[in-house]
Structure formats: C-alpha cells, structure tokens
Design a protein around this motif. Structure first.
Motif, PDB file in Angstrom:
ATOM      1  N   THR A   1       0.717  -1.257  -0.045  1.00 18.44           N
ATOM      2  CA  THR A   1      -0.083   0.047   0.040  1.00 18.44           C
ATOM      3  C   THR A   1       0.624   1.233   0.185  1.00 18.44           C
ATOM      4  OG1 THR A   1      -0.024   0.283   2.370  1.00 18.44           O
ATOM      5  CG2 THR A   1      -1.797  -1.195   1.309  1.00 18.44           C
TER       6      THR A   1
ATOM      7  N   GLY B   1      -7.864   0.461   0.997  1.00 23.86           N
ATOM      8  CA  GLY B   1      -9.514   0.465   1.409  1.00 23.86           C
ATOM      9  C   GLY B   1     -10.324   1.347   0.590  1.00 23.86           C
ATOM     10  N   ASN B   2     -11.688   1.506   0.861  1.00 26.15           N
ATOM     11  CA  ASN B   2     -12.587   2.017   0.084  1.00 26.15           C
ATOM     12  C   ASN B   2     -13.601   2.927   1.112  1.00 26.15           C
ATOM     13  OD1 ASN B   2     -12.048   1.637  -2.871  1.00 26.15           O
ATOM     14  ND2 ASN B   2     -12.200  -0.462  -2.218  1.00 26.15           N
TER      15      ASN B   2
ATOM     16  N   THR C   1      -9.756  -0.828   6.639  1.00 25.63           N
ATOM     17  CA  THR C   1      -9.976  -0.838   5.317  1.00 25.63           C
ATOM     18  C   THR C   1     -11.404  -1.463   4.833  1.00 25.63           C
ATOM     19  OG1 THR C   1      -8.506  -2.751   4.750  1.00 25.63           O
ATOM     20  CG2 THR C   1      -7.676  -0.559   4.776  1.00 25.63           C
ATOM     21  N   ARG C   2     -11.915  -2.247   5.648  1.00 24.05           N
ATOM     22  CA  ARG C   2     -13.285  -2.741   5.286  1.00 24.05           C
ATOM     23  C   ARG C   2     -14.384  -1.408   5.310  1.00 24.05           C
ATOM     24  NH1 ARG C   2     -13.017  -7.128  10.445  1.00 24.05           N
ATOM     25  NH2 ARG C   2     -11.105  -8.087   9.642  1.00 24.05           N
ATOM     26  N   ARG C   3     -13.909  -0.460   5.930  1.00 28.22           N
ATOM     27  CA  ARG C   3     -15.056   0.640   5.935  1.00 28.22           C
ATOM     28  C   ARG C   3     -14.512   1.783   5.329  1.00 28.22           C
ATOM     29  NH1 ARG C   3     -18.715   1.994  11.267  1.00 28.22           N
ATOM     30  NH2 ARG C   3     -19.699   3.806  10.183  1.00 28.22           N
TER      31      ARG C   3
ATOM     32  N   PRO D   1      -5.595  -3.215   8.419  1.00 32.60           N
ATOM     33  CA  PRO D   1      -6.548  -4.052   7.447  1.00 32.60           C
ATOM     34  C   PRO D   1      -7.885  -4.390   8.038  1.00 32.60           C
ATOM     35  CG  PRO D   1      -4.263  -5.015   7.897  1.00 32.60           C
ATOM     36  CD  PRO D   1      -4.525  -3.961   8.670  1.00 32.60           C
TER      37      PRO D   1
ATOM     38  N   THR E   1     -11.181   4.530   3.518  1.00 29.74           N
ATOM     39  CA  THR E   1      -9.955   4.715   2.685  1.00 29.74           C
ATOM     40  C   THR E   1      -9.136   5.239   3.774  1.00 29.74           C
ATOM     41  OG1 THR E   1     -11.071   5.209   0.681  1.00 29.74           O
ATOM     42  CG2 THR E   1      -8.854   5.910   1.031  1.00 29.74           C
TER      43      THR E   1
END
Length: 302
Positions: free
Chosen positions: A19, A36-37, A62-64, A59, A66
């Motif tokens: 990243t 992430g987004n 990054t599920r939720r 990590p 950026t």
C-alpha cells in the motif's frame, strides 16, 4: 544529517508494503500508505513510531474506510524538515499539505499520542475539517508522568548535541534496550513489532527526528487552546499507560466541549498495537456516532 532508512533495504519487508507510495508535499518526500474504500480515515502515529505501528489495525479499518497513514516528518521513510518544521503547528500544516497533494479530505482522524495533538491542532487551525477525531492515549497536556517529565526536557538538551542521535542509535542496536523502552510505556507487543521499532531506533536520522519533535513542542500553549476544538472527539485511554497518564483524558474531557472518554483495560501506551480489534471496534462506533450526529450531548463511558 545522517542517512535515513533506505526503502529497498530497510523497507523490504515493511508491514502493508503493497500500500506504500512516496509523495512530495510541503517540501518533504513522504512515505504514505493508502488502502481501502469509503470515507477517508487519516491515521497519525506518535513520536518515534512509523506506519508500522498501524500494521494490525489498518487491514481491519480498510473494510470501511480509505485509510491514509503517513510517516511523520523526520520519522521512518519520510524526509526531515529543518528544526522550524518540527513544531506542532508546522507538522499540522505539513500534514494538511500532504492531504491536499493527495486530493483527500479526512472524514475521521485517528491519532496516537503526539498524533492526536497534530490532529487537534490542524482542526483548531481549520486546516482540516474532520467529522470526528479519535485520540488514542493522546499527548495533549504538559507531561505529568515520571517517564514524560524525564523525556521532555531531556529531548531539548540532547537535540542540541550533534552526536547524540548517533549515540542513541548505537544503543538502539541492542534489542533488549528497545524492549525495555517499550515495556516502560506499559505495553507488551509482539516480537515482530519489536523488530520494527529496533530497526527505527538504530537509525540516527529517525532518532534525530523524534528528539527534534519532542524538543520543539509547547504543550502548555497547546493545552490552553483545547477548548477551541468544536469537533467531536473520543479520548481512548488505556489504563496501564505509563507514558501518558489515563487521568489526562479526564482533564482534557473537561476542556473540550464535544468530548467523550472510552477506557481500554489492561493495555498500555501502544494499545492499538496490543488490542487492534478492540480499538477498531471503538473507531467503528465513533464513525457510527458521527454519521448519526450522536455526539452532541457530552458523555463518558468506562
């Protein structure tokens, strides 16, 4: 200035390396990790650390979000400004210019220790406009713990001696010495994380950057400005923190209008490294509350 860390050598196995990128902003070459987004969450590490400090929690977030995680000026793989660029106000400005270069505006800022002070300073100065701030063991008041009272004036003395970073970095090559420093903060981290700190502490430029930052900050003046913060803030306080007294969160909570306190039991200064899942859960709750605008009535938990 001594040579800094070399990315292709010292960063060959750096956490979340895939990243990483290098960005020019504010006259510095920044190492920053982006993944992430979703809404932008800016993560600002504390003095003497680097992006590696977020290796286990990044990590999860990054599920939720950026996630944007830079190395501070003079730390890790980011270049060092002159002495005037290491003050709290200067670093807040430099961080803002980095985000502008990335064309990102943080919705949430997560700051550990000194990183929390940077987040607050940038927000009070209206350089950033996050919806919420998460302070993890924030260094927001003049140092009151024995370890803090020792290191703050010592940094001012040592930073003026050119050979001190080399000497301290030489001491940092002893892994047992680094482990004692970490244990002295009330935290017990994984051996792999200790390896990263050892790598940083044996580099004179990184040591000089950390000392220069500590020597350049005036937390007495900063504390007087805390009531000016009108952004929702959650003060995450670890009960075993020996670097920043958990009682500081209570004091700060009385100064900031939209503050709440969340205690993390049986964790030290590096709570986010010891308990990444718990801290990530708290961050999720902060984001939920910010979205629902539930912070407006002051409350405390823990």
């Amino acid at each position: 200035m001594s040579a800094g860390l070399v990315w292709n050598r010292d960063g060959a196995d750096w956490p979340n390396r895939e990243t990483s990128q290098f960005i020019s902003a504010a006259g510095l070459r920044w190492h920053v990790q982006i993944a992430g987004n979703g809404p932008v969450a800016l993560m600002i590490h504390g003095t003497g650390a680097s992006t590696h400090s977020w290796r286990r929690i990044m990590p999860l977030l990054t599920r939720r979000f950026t996630v944007v995680a830079p190395d501070l000026p003079g730390h890790g793989f980011t270049s060092t400004p002159d002495r005037s660029g290491l003050t709290l106000s200067s670093i807040a400005r430099e961080m803002t210019e980095l985000m502008r270069a990335l064309r990102m505006e943080p919705d949430l800022v997560i700051g550990h220790s000194a990183g929390a002070a940077i987040a607050i300073r940038a927000t009070i100065d209206r350089r950033m406009r996050p919806r919420a701030i998460a302070s993890i063991n924030g260094a927001l008041l003049p140092f009151g713990t024995p370890i803090g009272q020792f290191f703050s004036p010592l940094a001012k003395l040592l930073v003026s001696a050119p050979m001190v970073p080399q000497i301290m970095a030489w001491r940092g090559q002893n892994r047992a010495t680094v482990e004692r420093v970490i244990l002295g903060t009330g935290s017990k981290i994984e051996p792999r994380d200790l390896d990263y700190y050892s790598r940083l502490f044996k580099n004179p430029r990184h040591v000089a950057g950390a000392l220069g930052m500590m020597a350049s900050w005036d937390l007495t003046k900063f504390a007087a400005d805390l009531p000016l913060l009108n952004t929702d803030i959650t003060l995450i306080a670890a009960t075993n923190d020996r670097a920043i007294s958990p009682a500081d969160a209570i004091t700060v909570g009385r100064l900031i209008p939209n503050a709440r306190i969340v205690k993390v039991e049986r964790a030290g200064h590096l709570a986010h490294e010891e308990r990444p899942e718990e801290i990530a859960r708290i961050v999720d709750e902060i984001a939920d509350a910010a979205s629902a605008d539930q912070f407006r009535s002051k409350r405390y938990s823990g």
